[in-house]
Scaffold this active site. Structure first.
Site, mmCIF file in Angstrom:
data_model
loop_
_atom_site.group_PDB
_atom_site.id
_atom_site.type_symbol
_atom_site.label_atom_id
_atom_site.label_comp_id
_atom_site.label_asym_id
_atom_site.label_seq_id
_atom_site.Cartn_x
_atom_site.Cartn_y
_atom_site.Cartn_z
ATOM 1 N N GLU A 507 -15.464 18.905 -30.118
ATOM 2 C CA GLU A 507 -15.746 20.312 -30.382
ATOM 3 C C GLU A 507 -14.650 21.166 -29.742
ATOM 4 O O GLU A 507 -14.408 21.040 -28.543
ATOM 5 C CB GLU A 507 -17.117 20.663 -29.799
ATOM 6 C CG GLU A 507 -18.241 19.904 -30.478
ATOM 7 C CD GLU A 507 -19.472 19.708 -29.582
ATOM 8 O OE1 GLU A 507 -19.623 20.418 -28.577
ATOM 9 O OE2 GLU A 507 -20.280 18.805 -29.893
ATOM 10 N N GLU A 538 -22.829 15.427 -30.907
ATOM 11 C CA GLU A 538 -22.293 14.487 -29.919
ATOM 12 C C GLU A 538 -22.470 13.015 -30.309
ATOM 13 O O GLU A 538 -21.576 12.195 -30.099
ATOM 14 C CB GLU A 538 -22.923 14.753 -28.540
ATOM 15 C CG GLU A 538 -22.410 16.024 -27.855
ATOM 16 C CD GLU A 538 -22.981 17.306 -28.453
ATOM 17 O OE1 GLU A 538 -23.958 17.215 -29.230
ATOM 18 O OE2 GLU A 538 -22.458 18.392 -28.158
ATOM 19 N N GLN A 560 -17.776 17.934 -25.012
ATOM 20 C CA GLN A 560 -17.275 19.169 -24.417
ATOM 21 C C GLN A 560 -17.661 19.339 -22.950
ATOM 22 O O GLN A 560 -16.822 19.657 -22.126
ATOM 23 C CB GLN A 560 -17.763 20.354 -25.245
ATOM 24 C CG GLN A 560 -17.010 21.622 -24.942
ATOM 25 C CD GLN A 560 -17.163 22.619 -26.070
ATOM 26 O OE1 GLN A 560 -18.263 23.145 -26.299
ATOM 27 N NE2 GLN A 560 -16.095 22.883 -26.787
ATOM 28 N N ASP A 563 -23.008 17.520 -19.435
ATOM 29 C CA ASP A 563 -24.457 17.572 -19.655
ATOM 30 C C ASP A 563 -24.834 17.209 -21.094
ATOM 31 O O ASP A 563 -25.930 16.729 -21.354
ATOM 32 C CB ASP A 563 -25.008 18.956 -19.330
ATOM 33 C CG ASP A 563 -25.021 19.190 -17.830
ATOM 34 O OD1 ASP A 563 -23.922 19.325 -17.259
ATOM 35 O OD2 ASP A 563 -26.112 19.204 -17.237
ATOM 36 N N TYR A 564 -23.934 17.436 -22.028
ATOM 37 C CA TYR A 564 -24.255 17.188 -23.432
ATOM 38 C C TYR A 564 -23.982 15.750 -23.853
ATOM 39 O O TYR A 564 -24.248 15.367 -24.995
ATOM 40 C CB TYR A 564 -23.539 18.215 -24.323
ATOM 41 C CG TYR A 564 -23.853 19.604 -23.826
ATOM 42 C CD1 TYR A 564 -25.179 19.927 -23.518
ATOM 43 C CD2 TYR A 564 -22.868 20.541 -23.569
ATOM 44 C CE1 TYR A 564 -25.504 21.165 -22.984
ATOM 45 C CE2 TYR A 564 -23.197 21.784 -23.038
ATOM 46 C CZ TYR A 564 -24.519 22.090 -22.747
ATOM 47 O OH TYR A 564 -24.851 23.297 -22.214
ATOM 48 N N HIS A 605 -26.543 22.955 -17.206
ATOM 49 C CA HIS A 605 -25.140 22.847 -16.795
ATOM 50 C C HIS A 605 -25.122 22.253 -15.389
ATOM 51 O O HIS A 605 -24.387 22.707 -14.529
ATOM 52 C CB HIS A 605 -24.475 24.227 -16.814
ATOM 53 C CG HIS A 605 -24.500 24.855 -18.172
ATOM 54 N ND1 HIS A 605 -25.613 25.487 -18.665
ATOM 55 C CD2 HIS A 605 -23.579 24.903 -19.152
ATOM 56 C CE1 HIS A 605 -25.351 25.926 -19.899
ATOM 57 N NE2 HIS A 605 -24.139 25.579 -20.215
#
Ligand SMILES: Cc1ncc(C[n+]2csc(CCOP(=O)(O)OP(=O)(O)O)c2C)c(N)n1
Ligand SMILES: [Mg+2]
Length: 816
Positions: A507, A538, A560, A563-564, A605
């Site tokens: 991304e 993701e 990116q 956390d994701y 985050h």
């Protein structure tokens, strides 16, 4: 040509056609017999679990006809007929898989590691080097979680697009013939309910890659009917919006009944042509399939299917339908002759019988091969027990184990080791050579068999990252400080030049060169295919990486923010982390996952969910560099190796100043090696990533009160400190504190176990070992949210001080 010549020619081609049809029928029958006998093997206890491809045979014959050398399959447990039709699975291998034979030559799918019905071909030689993938039919190794074959399928298809359109890859002919390869997916109707199915379908439509997705629709997912699974009960209906038209790219969507051999062949040829030549993705909805024996050996479908449904399944059984078509087939030639496949049913009855016999023989051969190996080992064990028993004062007990063992008709290796390990306890007070022989056998035998189950978690080749020679960054005499992201960017520039197979995508990674400008300007330089933007998805970003890496490319897949990564954790854990292991080293995907985290503020985050990650991705290296120079060095190392890894950059480090090395692209940060970044005698603090700067700040304050800590940067969590250097520091300071910003009991607990247990650090400790982590909740937003959620320099100071106070309360008087 005369009339008779034309007639003869027609006859010959009819003869070929007839033979092909009968050959296909035979394959279908053989496959069906495997399913029927396979179920019996489970019900009689010879195999543990069975899930078979009965009811799905005929469409797989059509798929196999369209499948060419160089193509890849990414499918699921119903595809045994396809594997047989492409000559990559024999009935004997089928049964060897069911019995879990641990020899990769005998059971090529997984050397007995996966339950039956999980298929694979070998992309790699035994030494880990690539085979020529364009000269063989390829099947990526199946996994059990429903729809998890989807993300990698996207990458397998995208590789064709890359090979066709990236000029620097023209000579990579062992991986692709100008991108003419199709990636074929298969999935059950119910599994299309999974999120990753839709994510993949959308992404393939956007990317326009040669992916042909077959949905085997039998109206059920175990006991749950399509009405609970799919809107309108039809995947092709609801995906209609994806159909391409004059103005828009999209999919070709085809629908066909799974028992209609002729139609199926036509549809599969058409799909193949479209995807192969134009790289347009295709969805084939194969309807009206059945499950003659129900879902698996775990239950019976009579429990949930109506009498009418069961009858329909009998009538529409695809092999029965094919058989009827063969019997009825008539073709009248110009001269009025009627051509038939068979004159009477006898021919088919004969094929049915042959199939049964062949499968029976194959089953027997597989069982004998499996059992004889173990029986040989059992005999050795029995003899050793007999000899030891003769000399032992505990003869009766040992003899009992020996007799029990020798009477087991179908032994497992577990039976052998249980008897041996229990017997040796009766010899603990005795000493004679037969006892030594027994002990030695247990040790070597356990070790040998253990390997069968524990090898290939990570690379065992010379390209293992542990074998890559480190190289230090070198600097100009005159110090040149730059924003750290410049080091990253310029290093990637060199890498993209050096490795034509390298691609970077994620991304915002393309046009703007990632959110922190670590790829600034590189898309312009290397093109939109090599430095690319992706959608926000993701799981399939990782899937692109896995699939492309399986086809010889070297993808860096960007997530990116750390956390994701959780969106992709399932695919990382189930697919990537197990690939080398589950194929016994015959497939690999050295994808590099680039991400950034730590010192973030906010509930989503948190920035450092490390314990969760390392617990889920064993098989993938996890690297936590403290600055960009280190991080870039990790990429340089990884690209020389053949393994997957996750590299977590420090989000707050891109604008900090670092010194620009001169040997960009070639200096290499070693993996599995710690670095001592400050010497000290009083206490060892180990940390990683961004918290190191906090520890360093605390160290300066601690020095003011005459406490001198040693600071170790772990750098690499998986693997951690392969040379056991940390314990040397503990031996000097006798005190240990682990600091990170993960939750309590997360990566800090892992480090404690590594240091205290694996490195025997416990024996040097004079104080209770401690951890300092974030609070158990995720970090609240804002400066104060962070200060009250994550460890601060004050927290580190006070924790260390408290430990020193306990040692010497007079010198280090209580602060509060
Ligand atoms: C993620 C996940 N959830 C549940 C299961 C258990 N499971 C295995 S197969 C299956 C049904 C699949 O049905 P379908 O996709 O229609 O394939 P079919 O077996 O009918 O060919 C389920 C629920 C699983 N393997 N993985
Ligand atoms: Mg189904």
């Amino acid at each position: 040509m005369t009339n008779t010549e034309t007639q003869q020619k027609q006859n010959i081609s009819f003869e070929d056609f007839k033979n092909e049809v009968l050959k296909d029928y035979k394959i279908a029958r053989v496959s069906r017999e495997c399913s029927l006998l396979g179920r019996r093997e489970v019900l009689t206890g010879k195999a543990k679990f069975g899930i078979f491809g009965d009811g799905k045979e005929v469409p797989q014959l059509a798929l196999a006809k369209a499948f060419k050398n160089g193509d890849f399959r990414s499918g699921y447990y119903r595809d045994q007929t396809f594997m047989m039709a492409i000559d990559e699975l024999t009935p004997q291998q089928f049964f060897s898989g069911l019995y879990a034979h641990t020899d990769i030559e005998v059971e090529p799918m997984s050397a007995g590691r996966q339950m039956g019905g999980h298929f694979a071909t070998h992309s790699l030689h035994e030494d880990g080097s690539w085979k020529n993938l364009t000269k063989q039919k390829n099947s990526s190794s199946d996994i059990s979680p429903t729809a998890a074959q989807m993300p990698r399928l996207l990458g397998l298809a995208q590789a064709s697009k890359i090979f066709r359109n990236v000029p620097v890859l023209r000579n990579h002919t062992q991986f692709s013939d100008n991108g003419n390869e199709v990636a074929w997916g298969t999935i059950g109707n119910a599994s299309t309910s999974e999120g990753v199915f839709f994510e993949t379908i959308n992404a393939a439509g956007v990317l326009q890659v040669p992916m042909i997705m077959s949905v085997w629709d039998d109206d059920y997912g175990i006991s749950v009917h399509a009405k609970h699974q799919t809107t309108k009960e039809s995947i092709s209906e609801i995906l209609k919006g994806f159909q391409r038209d004059e103005n828009h790219d999209g999919y070709e969507i085809l629908v066909v009944n799974g028992w209609d051999y002729v139609q199926l062949i036509e549809v599969y040829q058409k799909a193949s042509e479209i995807a192969r030549t134009t790289h347009v993705p295709v969805l084939i909805h194969v309807k009206e399939l059945t499950q003659p024996q129900g879902h698996s050996t775990s239950g019976s479908h009579e429990r949930y299917k109506s009498v009418d449904r069961l009858k329909w399944e009998k009538d529409f059984d695809c092999i029965a339908k094919m058989r009827a078509w063969i019997l009825d087939f008539e073709l009248e030639t110009e001269d009025g002759t009627v051509l038939r496949f068979v004159d009477t049913e006898e021919t088919l009855i004969l094929i049915d019988k042959e199939a049964k016999k062949e499968v029976n023989n194959a089953k027997r051969a597989a069982w004998n091969a499996y059992l004889n190996e173990i029986k040989g080992e059992l005999n050795t064990a029995v003899n050793l027990l007999e000899s030891a028993a003769q000399k032992s004062s505990n003869k009766t007990f040992i003899t009992k184990y020996k007799i029990d063992l020798s009477e087991i008709v179908e032994p497992n290796r577990k039976d052998i080791l249980v008897a041996l390990r229990k017997s040796v306890r009766f010899l603990k007070d005795e000493n004679f050579s037969e006892k030594t022989a027994l002990q030695q056998f247990i040790t070597t035998y356990s070790k040998r068999i253990q390997q069968k189950y524990s090898s290939h978690l990570t690379s065992e080749t010379e390209k293992s990252v542990l074998n890559i020679h480190p190289e230090k960054p070198r600097y100009k005499e005159e110090k040149k400080l730059v924003d750290a992201r410049i080091i990253m960017r310029d290093n990637f520039d060199v890498l993209l030049k050096k490795h034509p197979e390298l691609l970077i995508f994620g991304e915002d990674s393309g046009f703007i060169g990632d959110v922190n400008q670590g790829l600034e300007g590189l898309q312009k330089k290397y093109g939109e295919l090599r430095v690319a933007d992706t959608g926000i998805r993701e799981a399939t970003i990782i899937g692109q990486g896995i699939g492309m890496a399986m086809r010889g490319l070297r993808p860096i897949a960007e997530i990116q923010y750390l956390d994701y990564l959780i969106y992709a954790l399932q695919i990382l854990s189930d697919d990537l982390a197990t690939l080398l292991y589950r194929t016994f080293g015959r497939q690999k995907a050295p994808v590099i996952i680039r991400t950034r985290g730590h010192r973030l503020e906010g509930i989503w985050h948190a920035g450092s969910p490390m314990g969760g990650i390392i617990n889920n991705v064993r098989g993938i290296h996890v690297l936590v560099p403290r600055n960009m120079t280190k991080a870039a060095g990790f990429y340089n190392t990884l690209l020389e190796g053949d393994e997957p890894a996750i590299v977590i950059e420090c989000l707050n480090g891109y604008r900090l100043k670092e010194e620009m090395p001169v040997n960009l692209g070639s200096y290499k940060t070693p993996i599995g090696v710690i670095e001592t970044i400050k010497q000290g005698d009083d206490l060892t603090v180990i940390s990683y990533g961004s918290t190191l700067r906090i520890v360093e700040e605390a160290a300066r304050d601690l020095a003011q009160v005459d406490i001198h800590i040693e600071i170790i940067d772990a750098q690499s969590l998986l693997p951690f400190d392969i040379h056991h250097e940390t314990v040397k520091s503990i031996a000097k300071t006798n005190r240990l504190l682990v600091v990170d910003e993960d939750l309590p009991g997360g990566a800090s607990a892992y480090l404690l176990q590594e240091i205290l247990e694996n490195q025997n650090g416990y024996q040097y400790l004079d104080s209770k070992p401690a951890t300092l982590t974030s609070k158990a909740h995720r970090p609240a937003y804002g400066t104060d949210g962070d200060y009250f959620s994550k460890p601060s320099a004050e927290d580190v100071f006070e924790k260390v001080y408290e430990m020193m106070h306990e040692v010497n309360p007079l010198k280090y008087k209580s602060l509060f």
